[in-house]
Write a protein that holds these residues in place. Structure first.
Motif, PDB file in Angstrom:
ATOM      1  N   UNK A  27       1.594   0.647  11.775  1.00  0.00           N
ATOM      2  CA  UNK A  27       0.338   0.952  11.067  1.00  0.00           C
ATOM      3  C   UNK A  27       0.136  -0.005   9.882  1.00  0.00           C
ATOM      4  N   UNK A  28       0.338  -1.298  10.168  1.00  0.00           N
ATOM      5  CA  UNK A  28       0.245  -2.321   9.134  1.00  0.00           C
ATOM      6  C   UNK A  28      -1.148  -2.416   8.520  1.00  0.00           C
ATOM      7  N   UNK A  29      -2.156  -1.917   9.224  1.00  0.00           N
ATOM      8  CA  UNK A  29      -3.516  -1.988   8.682  1.00  0.00           C
ATOM      9  C   UNK A  29      -3.657  -1.176   7.395  1.00  0.00           C
ATOM     10  N   UNK A  30      -2.707  -0.288   7.121  1.00  0.00           N
ATOM     11  CA  UNK A  30      -2.757   0.513   5.898  1.00  0.00           C
ATOM     12  C   UNK A  30      -2.132  -0.180   4.699  1.00  0.00           C
ATOM     13  N   UNK A  31      -1.533  -1.356   4.904  1.00  0.00           N
ATOM     14  CA  UNK A  31      -0.936  -2.081   3.783  1.00  0.00           C
ATOM     15  C   UNK A  31      -2.029  -2.716   2.932  1.00  0.00           C
TER      16      UNK A  31
ATOM     17  N   UNK B   9       6.614  -9.156   5.489  1.00  0.00           N
ATOM     18  CA  UNK B   9       5.246  -8.982   5.987  1.00  0.00           C
ATOM     19  C   UNK B   9       4.202  -9.456   4.992  1.00  0.00           C
ATOM     20  N   UNK B  10       4.446  -9.228   3.694  1.00  0.00           N
ATOM     21  CA  UNK B  10       3.416  -9.494   2.691  1.00  0.00           C
ATOM     22  C   UNK B  10       3.846 -10.467   1.600  1.00  0.00           C
TER      23      UNK B  10
ATOM     24  N   UNK C 115      17.687   3.112  14.712  1.00  0.00           N
ATOM     25  CA  UNK C 115      16.412   2.391  14.747  1.00  0.00           C
ATOM     26  C   UNK C 115      15.544   2.935  13.630  1.00  0.00           C
ATOM     27  N   UNK C 116      15.236   2.105  12.645  1.00  0.00           N
ATOM     28  CA  UNK C 116      14.455   2.534  11.491  1.00  0.00           C
ATOM     29  C   UNK C 116      12.997   2.136  11.698  1.00  0.00           C
ATOM     30  N   UNK C 117      12.144   3.149  11.877  1.00  0.00           N
ATOM     31  CA  UNK C 117      10.714   2.905  12.060  1.00  0.00           C
ATOM     32  C   UNK C 117       9.953   3.431  10.846  1.00  0.00           C
ATOM     33  N   UNK C 118       9.092   2.598  10.294  1.00  0.00           N
ATOM     34  CA  UNK C 118       8.347   2.944   9.094  1.00  0.00           C
ATOM     35  C   UNK C 118       6.861   3.015   9.432  1.00  0.00           C
ATOM     36  N   UNK C 119       6.274   4.169   9.181  1.00  0.00           N
ATOM     37  CA  UNK C 119       4.865   4.391   9.470  1.00  0.00           C
ATOM     38  C   UNK C 119       4.099   4.389   8.140  1.00  0.00           C
ATOM     39  N   UNK C 120       3.305   3.344   7.939  1.00  0.00           N
ATOM     40  CA  UNK C 120       2.549   3.182   6.691  1.00  0.00           C
ATOM     41  C   UNK C 120       1.357   4.124   6.719  1.00  0.00           C
ATOM     42  N   UNK C 121       1.250   4.965   5.703  1.00  0.00           N
ATOM     43  CA  UNK C 121       0.159   5.933   5.610  1.00  0.00           C
ATOM     44  C   UNK C 121      -0.982   5.369   4.758  1.00  0.00           C
ATOM     45  N   UNK C 122      -2.179   5.949   4.829  1.00  0.00           N
ATOM     46  CA  UNK C 122      -3.301   5.462   4.010  1.00  0.00           C
ATOM     47  C   UNK C 122      -2.972   5.502   2.512  1.00  0.00           C
ATOM     48  N   UNK C 123      -3.447   4.505   1.816  1.00  0.00           N
ATOM     49  CA  UNK C 123      -3.206   4.381   0.376  1.00  0.00           C
ATOM     50  C   UNK C 123      -3.823   5.563  -0.371  1.00  0.00           C
TER      51      UNK C 123
END
Length: 343
Positions: free
Chosen positions: A120-124, A155-156, A297-305
């Protein structure tokens, strides 16, 4: 941006290193796949960039790798230092060393061992300052934080600093395991309100666990259950107008599986937690495994700011901050339940 980040890293290595950046050799790959060797990787990398006469030597590294050998290595080092502890130096954050450590040590661990990934990189957001608030579990060395910091940096191009328990800076066990200023130089900020607020006031990008030490303390049985959130990050977000970026980590609970906290012994040795699990026999035989964790396996789900400021503008103060913190906890708990139902 990532190419520029790599270029800057190369320049920083040329400035700091005696020759070139740290390059993995056969012994480093062996240490990566042999659990007692992870502490060797950390110290060898540090010694490549820093003069450290109080650090471990090759004889002691060899002792790390055999059952019970760490105790002999500890005795050898203590005798070599003249019956004293390593120097208790205070170091300052060095972004260049953080980048080098990420590229040269964290990268293979994250890629081949923890298989870390951002979703969910679009939330970064494009840039900071930020409070990155993440659920915390695992009852182990904070690999979920280190992995997320590395992935965000890749990523950033961000410089990310974790809020860390004071034990990682000053506990006698850590001072013997790692260079005395290791946590500070890598960017750790003590989990004390004054230090937290000072870092926020400087506009940094901070990794923060709203559950505090209650996260790891919940152990294996309650591994997917978020504990009560502290209110300080909501209050500081409001005071300094810093948005909050919630992140859900799935997989950190397996860093040290089947563990429960041994409360009485934990208090006796003054650690934030002391897990009791089937792995404890191995840890007693190989204390250098204190920085190791199980493969996962570490999965990170980016939530809305979450924008800065309290939702209830008519009622400022701790009560409003507490209410907002628990609302965020409930929202993230629903997301965790949703993701667990998908896998």
């Amino acid at each position: 941006m990532i190419n520029q980040h790599s270029e800057n890293l190369l320049n920083s290595q040329q400035e700091n290193a005696p020759g070139e950046g740290y390059i993995f050799n056969w012994f480093d790959w062996f240490c990566l796949w042999y659990p007692p060797g992870w502490l060797i990787l950390f110290n060898r990398h540090w010694q490549h960039y820093h003069i450290d006469p109080d650090g471990w030597n090759w004889l002691e590294y060899g002792l790390f790798l055999i059952p019970g050998g760490f105790y002999l290595a500890l005795l050898s080092r203590w005798l070599r230092l003249g019956f004293r502890s390593p120097r208790k130096e205070v170091g300052e954050f060095d972004p260049k060393y953080q980048q080098a450590f990420g590229k040269e040590i964290l990268a293979p661990i994250v890629k081949y061992y923890f298989r870390g990934e951002l979703q969910q990189l679009e939330n970064l957001p494009p840039t900071g300052p930020l409070i990155v608030a993440m659920n915390h579990a695992g009852m182990s060395f904070p690999w979920d934080f280190l992995t997320l910091g590395y992935l965000l940096s890749e990523a950033k191009g961000w410089v990310v600093q974790p809020i860390a328990n004071p034990a990682l800076f000053e506990h006698p066990w850590v001072i013997w395991w790692l260079p005395p200023q290791w946590s500070q130089v890598l960017g750790g900020v003590r989990a004390k309100l004054d230090d937290f607020e000072g870092a926020i006031a400087q506009g940094k990008i901070l990794l923060y666990a709203p559950e505090g030490v209650r996260g790891p303390l919940k152990g294996w049985r309650r591994r997917y259950q978020l504990e009560k959130f502290d209110v300080s990050f909501i209050q500081l977000s409001d005071r300094y107008h810093i948005p909050i970026l919630p992140v859900i980590c799935i997989g950190s609970e397996s860093l040290h599986p089947w563990a429960v906290n041994f409360t009485k012994l934990q208090r006796l040795v003054k650690l934030p937690f002391l897990p009791l699990s089937p792995l404890m026999f191995a840890l007693l035989m190989f204390p250098s495994m204190g920085v190791w964790a199980m493969k996962t396996r570490l999965r990170y789900f980016i939530q809305p700011l979450q924008p800065a400021g309290l939702d209830n503008h008519s009622k400022k103060g701790r009560a409003a901050a507490y209410q907002q913190a628990q609302q965020l906890r409930e929202k993230l708990q629903l997301q965790i339940n949703h993701f667990l139902g998908k896998f």
